[in-house]
Design an enzyme around this catalytic site. Structure first.
Site, PDB file in Angstrom:
ATOM      1  N   LYS A 181      22.143 -14.528  -5.517  1.00 24.12           N
ATOM      2  CA  LYS A 181      21.372 -13.278  -5.434  1.00 24.12           C
ATOM      3  C   LYS A 181      21.005 -12.973  -3.977  1.00 24.12           C
ATOM      4  O   LYS A 181      20.249 -13.718  -3.365  1.00 24.12           O
ATOM      5  CB  LYS A 181      20.076 -13.367  -6.248  1.00 24.12           C
ATOM      6  N   GLU A 255      15.017 -23.930   2.167  1.00 25.49           N
ATOM      7  CA  GLU A 255      14.962 -23.707   3.619  1.00 25.49           C
ATOM      8  C   GLU A 255      13.924 -22.605   3.821  1.00 25.49           C
ATOM      9  O   GLU A 255      14.141 -21.465   3.434  1.00 25.49           O
ATOM     10  CB  GLU A 255      16.347 -23.306   4.113  1.00 25.49           C
ATOM     11  N   CYS A 289      13.861 -17.814  10.901  1.00 28.69           N
ATOM     12  CA  CYS A 289      12.909 -18.847  10.468  1.00 28.69           C
ATOM     13  C   CYS A 289      12.699 -19.901  11.553  1.00 28.69           C
ATOM     14  O   CYS A 289      11.632 -20.491  11.645  1.00 28.69           O
ATOM     15  CB  CYS A 289      13.354 -19.474   9.156  1.00 28.69           C
ATOM     16  N   GLU A 386       3.491 -17.609  10.305  1.00 23.90           N
ATOM     17  CA  GLU A 386       4.792 -17.075  10.693  1.00 23.90           C
ATOM     18  C   GLU A 386       4.713 -15.551  10.711  1.00 23.90           C
ATOM     19  O   GLU A 386       4.379 -14.939   9.696  1.00 23.90           O
ATOM     20  CB  GLU A 386       5.846 -17.547   9.688  1.00 23.90           C
TER      21      GLU A 386
HETATM   22  P1  ADP Z   1      10.775 -12.837   2.702  1.00 20.55           P
HETATM   23  O1  ADP Z   1       9.319 -13.061   2.903  1.00 20.55           O
HETATM   24  O2  ADP Z   1      11.622 -13.296   3.808  1.00 20.55           O
HETATM   25  O3  ADP Z   1      11.113 -11.495   2.134  1.00 20.55           O
HETATM   26  P2  ADP Z   1      11.036 -14.036   0.123  1.00 20.55           P
HETATM   27  O4  ADP Z   1      10.818 -15.484  -0.080  1.00 20.55           O
HETATM   28  O5  ADP Z   1      10.070 -13.082  -0.481  1.00 20.55           O
HETATM   29  O6  ADP Z   1      11.199 -13.886   1.660  1.00 20.55           O
HETATM   30  O7  ADP Z   1      12.480 -13.616  -0.359  1.00 20.55           O
HETATM   31  C1  ADP Z   1      13.632 -14.423  -0.223  1.00 20.55           C
HETATM   32  C2  ADP Z   1      14.487 -14.261  -1.458  1.00 20.55           C
HETATM   33  O8  ADP Z   1      13.772 -14.768  -2.591  1.00 20.55           O
HETATM   34  C3  ADP Z   1      14.846 -12.827  -1.822  1.00 20.55           C
HETATM   35  O9  ADP Z   1      16.176 -12.807  -2.294  1.00 20.55           O
HETATM   36  C4  ADP Z   1      13.860 -12.504  -2.922  1.00 20.55           C
HETATM   37  O10 ADP Z   1      14.315 -11.495  -3.802  1.00 20.55           O
HETATM   38  C5  ADP Z   1      13.745 -13.832  -3.641  1.00 20.55           C
HETATM   39  N1  ADP Z   1      12.522 -14.045  -4.427  1.00 20.55           N
HETATM   40  C6  ADP Z   1      11.301 -13.480  -4.244  1.00 20.55           C
HETATM   41  N2  ADP Z   1      10.417 -13.953  -5.161  1.00 20.55           N
HETATM   42  C7  ADP Z   1      11.104 -14.841  -5.939  1.00 20.55           C
HETATM   43  C8  ADP Z   1      10.747 -15.696  -7.048  1.00 20.55           C
HETATM   44  N3  ADP Z   1       9.522 -15.720  -7.541  1.00 20.55           N
HETATM   45  N4  ADP Z   1      11.706 -16.502  -7.558  1.00 20.55           N
HETATM   46  C9  ADP Z   1      12.947 -16.511  -7.043  1.00 20.55           C
HETATM   47  N5  ADP Z   1      13.340 -15.739  -6.024  1.00 20.55           N
HETATM   48  C10 ADP Z   1      12.438 -14.914  -5.465  1.00 20.55           C
END
Ligand code: ADP
Length: 479
Positions: A181, A255, A289, A386
């Site tokens: 995804k 990561e 990151c 961050e």
């Molecule tokens: P950022 O703060 O860099 O946007 P996120 O951790 O929110 O990082 O997002 C990184 C990825 O994780 C994206 O593909 C997002 O759609 C996905 N994501 C966000 N929330 C969840 C969750 N609860 N479970 C799994 N994947 C998630």
């Protein structure tokens, strides 16, 4: 004398973007049900509509991945698997310009970076792992290694295609099939990659791409048909994922975030260090990151160093990411821009001094000027959290031990930088620093042969290099 740069925009005619996309499941593009817009963050132009993956989409993708694993991929020799990876790598190279333009339109990063860093490195990851596919017995990981089966992979928006390559290439080389995804704001290059899989005649179901937001990600994480989760993203979501898989048999690599210290000692080559600090925090708008977001500077050279840093920052060209002269592009989303603003306002309120060069920002889109904060103390939020933007927090030190203590005073431990002309000091400091990746007299250097990953809240496991292979093999320890 100063020269004005004439505009040098890259043409977007090489890419064709459909008005609407579905998912890539079992080797075919299938229609989605609900859609959301994906925009160009530099202009706010709607580029396309992306499908938000539902439970039945994730079920179908996991089923296709399982079928491909059992029926084809797990039966194939490493040598045959490697041929597909080589083929994918070559097609990515052939279509490199298309990938670079699409990445820049969807992400907002300068074309110079997507063209010279993201896309070549993504292809290099496929080449590198293609080479391992038939040599696993010699990797020092045991003589009868076994893949996990179906890997669920969730990636962020800062390096969309490159993070896909970091995930997909080792998974496939080790014999897993995948359900991936991409992040909700940057799905387009993953969908172009799906076309590459078709062009390479990769067996149907070996790679499945389901687009969507966090809810789709959660469906992947919690799916009982998935054997391994690989995630790159925020520490906050990483913790949710760790909790979700804790009571299951799923293997997991994470990561996560960072707050890297870039330490400059008084014997460092100053001009090179200035250039390294600039690259460390302003590369990819600081959406990195492992960005060197804390400059830890020896006090006796601080005034001279900061003066030179400001002169150099005055030369950073901010603007149209499609222009080949641009150094700093757009912030990826409004949400991220608000987060950067909130943290920098906290920096002002807590008493640090903000400085940015004068630069005209475009009126449309999401922009933030290159910024430094001096007078930062370890307790300030801008020293601890961050920011994930073009913002550098400057701290000073008097003794080498103080530099190490300040650098390590963080919940993260992803990367660090050391600038010094003394080899013995570099070796001493790198032994003291609790960070997974340490660069000396350089920063942000990436290579598929080199393991990458963090300590503490920066994650679990390593990606890349021989170490990274074990993340996609059953029962082999990560580090
Ligand atoms: P950022 O703060 O860099 O946007 P996120 O951790 O929110 O990082 O997002 C990184 C990825 O994780 C994206 O593909 C997002 O759609 C996905 N994501 C966000 N929330 C969840 C969750 N609860 N479970 C799994 N994947 C998630």
């Amino acid at each position: 004398m100063t020269f004005e740069y004439a505009p040098a925009p890259e043409s977007r005619s090489i890419v064709s973007i459909s008005p609407k996309y579905g998912h890539f499941i079992g080797g075919n593009f299938v229609a989605g049900t609900k859609h959301f817009p994906t925009i160009n963050p530099a202009t706010e132009e709607v580029l396309s509509k992306i499908a938000c993956g539902t439970k039945s989409d994730v079920d179908a993708a996991v089923k296709a991945a399982r079928k491909a694993y059992v029926g084809t991929w797990s039966k194939m020799s490493g040598k045959e698997r490697g041929k597909y990876l080589f083929r994918i790598a070559r097609i990515m190279q052939e279509r490199a310009r298309e990938f670079a333009v699409l990445e820049t339109l969807d992400n907002g990063k300068p074309i110079r970076e997507s063209r010279d860093v993201d896309v070549p490195l993504a292809a290099a990851h496929f080449f590198y792992h293609a080479g391992w596919a038939d040599k696993l017995e010699y990797a020092g990981l045991g003589t009868s290694t076994k893949p996990h089966g179906v890997a669920g992979q969730i990636i962020p928006w800062n390096f969309p295609l490159l993070m896909l390559a970091w995930k997909v290439a080792p998974a496939l080389a080790m014999g897993n099939t995948v359900v991936l995804k991409p992040a909700e704001t940057t799905s387009l290059t993953a969908l172009l990659f799906a076309q590459v899989c078709q062009e390479a005649e990769l067996p149907a179901g070996v790679v499945n791409i389901v687009t969507g937001d966090g809810s789709t990600g959660a469906l992947i994480v919690n799916h009982p048909g998935i054997d391994k989760i690989a995630f790159t993203g925020s520490t906050e979501v990483g913790k949710i994922i760790a909790r979700a898989v804790a009571s299951t048999k799923k293997s997991v690599t994470l990561e996560l975030g960072g707050k890297a210290a870039n330490i400059v000692f008084d014997d460092a080559p100053i001009d090179e260090a200035v250039e390294g600090i600039i690259n460390g925090i302003f590369f990819n708008q600081g959406h990195v990151c492992c960005a060197g977001s804390r400059l830890v500077l020896q006090e006796n050279i601080a005034d001279e160093f900061l003066e030179k840093l400001k002169i150099r920052m005055n030369k950073i060209r901010v603007g149209d990411p499609m222009d080949k002269n641009t150094d700093l592009g757009a912030i990826n989303s409004q949400e991220q821009l608000l987060k950067i603003r909130e943290l920098t306002i906290a920096g002002d309120k807590e008493g640090a001094q903000r400085w940015s060069p004068e630069c005209a920002l475009p009126s449309k889109g999401f922009w933030f000027p290159p910024t430094i904060f001096t007078g930062v103390t370890q307790g300030h939020r801008i020293a601890r959290e961050e920011i994930f933007g073009p913002v550098l927090s400057v701290l000073t030190f008097r003794t080498p031990q103080e530099a190490i203590d300040k650098a390590n005073n963080t919940p993260f431990g992803l990367s660090a930088g050391i600038w010094s002309e003394k080899g013995s000091r570099i070796l001493w400091a790198s032994q003291q620093l609790r960070a997974g990746v340490i660069w000396a007299n350089t920063f942000n250097k990436f290579d598929p042969t080199s393991p990458f990953g963090g300590y503490k809240e920066s994650g679990w496991g390593r990606e890349g290099g021989r170490h990274g292979l074990s993340a996609y093999l059953k029962g082999v320890s990560h580090e």
